[in-house]
Design a protein around this motif. Structure first.
Motif, PDB file in Angstrom:
ATOM      1  N   UNK A 211      11.637   2.775 -24.456  1.00  0.00           N
ATOM      2  CA  UNK A 211      12.557   1.772 -24.988  1.00  0.00           C
ATOM      3  C   UNK A 211      12.803   2.004 -26.480  1.00  0.00           C
ATOM      4  N   UNK A 212      11.733   2.261 -27.225  1.00  0.00           N
ATOM      5  CA  UNK A 212      11.859   2.501 -28.665  1.00  0.00           C
ATOM      6  C   UNK A 212      12.675   3.765 -28.941  1.00  0.00           C
ATOM      7  N   UNK A 213      12.368   4.834 -28.216  1.00  0.00           N
ATOM      8  CA  UNK A 213      13.037   6.114 -28.458  1.00  0.00           C
ATOM      9  C   UNK A 213      14.520   6.068 -28.105  1.00  0.00           C
ATOM     10  N   UNK A 214      14.862   5.352 -27.028  1.00  0.00           N
ATOM     11  CA  UNK A 214      16.254   5.307 -26.588  1.00  0.00           C
ATOM     12  C   UNK A 214      17.117   4.399 -27.457  1.00  0.00           C
ATOM     13  N   UNK A 215      16.527   3.342 -27.998  1.00  0.00           N
ATOM     14  CA  UNK A 215      17.348   2.316 -28.639  1.00  0.00           C
ATOM     15  C   UNK A 215      17.093   2.135 -30.135  1.00  0.00           C
ATOM     16  N   UNK A 216      16.188   2.914 -30.699  1.00  0.00           N
ATOM     17  CA  UNK A 216      15.976   2.865 -32.146  1.00  0.00           C
ATOM     18  C   UNK A 216      16.943   3.840 -32.817  1.00  0.00           C
ATOM     19  N   UNK A 217      17.857   3.358 -33.672  1.00  0.00           N
ATOM     20  CA  UNK A 217      18.859   4.246 -34.292  1.00  0.00           C
ATOM     21  C   UNK A 217      18.243   5.384 -35.101  1.00  0.00           C
TER      22      UNK A 217
ATOM     23  N   UNK B 230      15.754   7.209 -34.300  1.00  0.00           N
ATOM     24  CA  UNK B 230      15.291   8.302 -33.437  1.00  0.00           C
ATOM     25  C   UNK B 230      16.504   9.138 -33.043  1.00  0.00           C
ATOM     26  N   UNK B 231      16.566  10.355 -33.546  1.00  0.00           N
ATOM     27  CA  UNK B 231      17.751  11.188 -33.338  1.00  0.00           C
ATOM     28  C   UNK B 231      17.739  11.883 -31.976  1.00  0.00           C
ATOM     29  N   UNK B 232      16.590  12.414 -31.580  1.00  0.00           N
ATOM     30  CA  UNK B 232      16.498  13.139 -30.317  1.00  0.00           C
ATOM     31  C   UNK B 232      16.068  12.182 -29.208  1.00  0.00           C
TER      32      UNK B 232
END
Length: 370
Positions: A195-201, A203-205
């Motif tokens: 959830x954090x990786x997909x929706x945190x702006x 996180x680029x990759x």
């Protein structure tokens, strides 16, 4: 009445007249703004009068309100106040129900209280989770419900205890879904991290489905979970991120009145006599600095040479984002410098979820080999 012709004015007089007109317009705008503020203040005062009248007739209601405010600033003292005034019995069941209802409570304070490591708080945590009904819910639905009832604290040990209890509760209510609650625990962390990786702006990759599947290989007591399950979890998080309770202002008050360390520091040779900014201790490091002009210096710096996620007040009092990769500070003595560095290092965390996930995976793997 005297009159004059604009054409007769000198350039300086015209400029002065334009300035007067501009200032007049500004004053009229300020007057309207003040009128609006006065109207709002009067409405708030009337509201306070109603509350006071109610509290005179019902002192318990006023004490409950005070207890909630105390809890939001210091959860332990808030519970003690409510117990002392007979508004709450000191039992795990009653305290858990009080926190679960959450009426007037700051959800960050609830999370901090539930994460404390002592027998009573752990018992409250268990009863709090029992207030949740995860029966017949898929894991991501249960997580959505659970993570909306409070804010996860920042300390890894607290998060670990809370997620351990969640996994056990979910498995007890849904037998047969996972072979053990360790599997549920690991997968829950993986979902939160996804959830954090997909929706945190920042996180680029973004992780792909295949990366998520690879990440969770072998967590089901050495076996893989069904691909269909992981696909559905990934899609659920991709299309709808977790709704996390937002800070309502009391979080900052709670944090600033209960710091791990407090004191005075110099920042870039300017003595700060008041708090003018916030620097989150996330994805940063701290290091010693040899500074001749300002001894006892140290720096907070970005590990990735990116801007540190900080905010400050500018000369006009507005809150703006900081645009620095390094913040240099200095203390009054070498002893204070070491104490500050030690406190900051203890608080810094690049990703507590990742650390705990790796520990649990290692533990499961070791148990299988033995």
């Amino acid at each position: 009445m005297a009159t004059f012709n604009l054409a007769d004015l000198t350039p300086d007089e015209k400029e002065m007249l334009a300035g007067i007109r501009k200032r007049k317009a500004e004053l009229l705008e300020e007057i309207e703004q003040i009128r609006g503020e006065l109207t709002q203040v009067n409405a708030e005062i009337e509201g306070l009068d109603i509350v006071e009248d109610d509290s005179k007739g019902n002192p318990k209601s006023k004490q409950m309100s005070i207890g909630r405010k105390k809890f939001n600033m210091d959860p332990k003292k808030g519970i003690e106040y409510l117990v002392e005034h007979g508004l709450l019995n000191h039992t795990a069941e009653e305290v858990a129900e009080f926190l679960y209802k959450g009426e007037g409570l700051n959800k960050s304070a609830v999370g901090d209280y539930l994460g404390e490591k002592n027998d009573f708080n752990i018992a409250v945590l268990q009863k709090f989770i029992e207030c949740h009904d995860f029966n017949d819910l898929i894991l991501v639905q249960a997580l959505r419900q659970f993570l909306w009832s409070f804010r996860l604290p920042g300390e890894a040990q607290k998060i670990d205890r809370m997620m351990e209890c969640f996994a056990k509760r979910y498995c007890d209510l849904n037998p047969g879904v996972f072979t053990s609650h360790d599997t549920c625990y690991i997968l829950s962390f993986a979902i939160i991290m996804l959830n954090t990786s997909l929706h945190n702006p920042s996180v680029k990759d973004k992780p792909t489905l295949e990366m998520f599947i690879t990440m969770n290989r072998g967590i089901n007591e050495g076996k893989d979970l069904p691909r269909e399950l992981l696909e559905s979890l990934y899609e659920s998080i991709r299309t709808e991120p977790f709704k996390i309770p937002e800070d309502d202002g009391n979080d900052l008050m709670h944090t600033f009145f209960n710091p791990d360390r407090e004191g005075w520091l110099w920042k870039q040779a300017v003595y700060c006599y008041q708090m003018v900014g916030i620097i989150p201790l996330e994805n940063i490091q701290v290091r010693h600095v040899d500074e001749r002009i300002r001894p006892n210096s140290f720096e907070l710096y970005s590990k990735n040479s990116e801007f540190i996620k900080a905010c400050k007040t500018d000369a006009d009092g507005r809150v703006v984002e900081g645009k620095h990769t390094v913040y240099r500070m200095a203390s009054a003595s070498p002893e204070e410098k070491e104490a500050w560095i030690k406190s900051i290092q203890a608080s810094i965390s690049h990703n507590p979820f990742f650390d705990m996930l790796q520990v649990r995976k290692k533990r499961v793997s070791t148990a299988l080999k033995s």
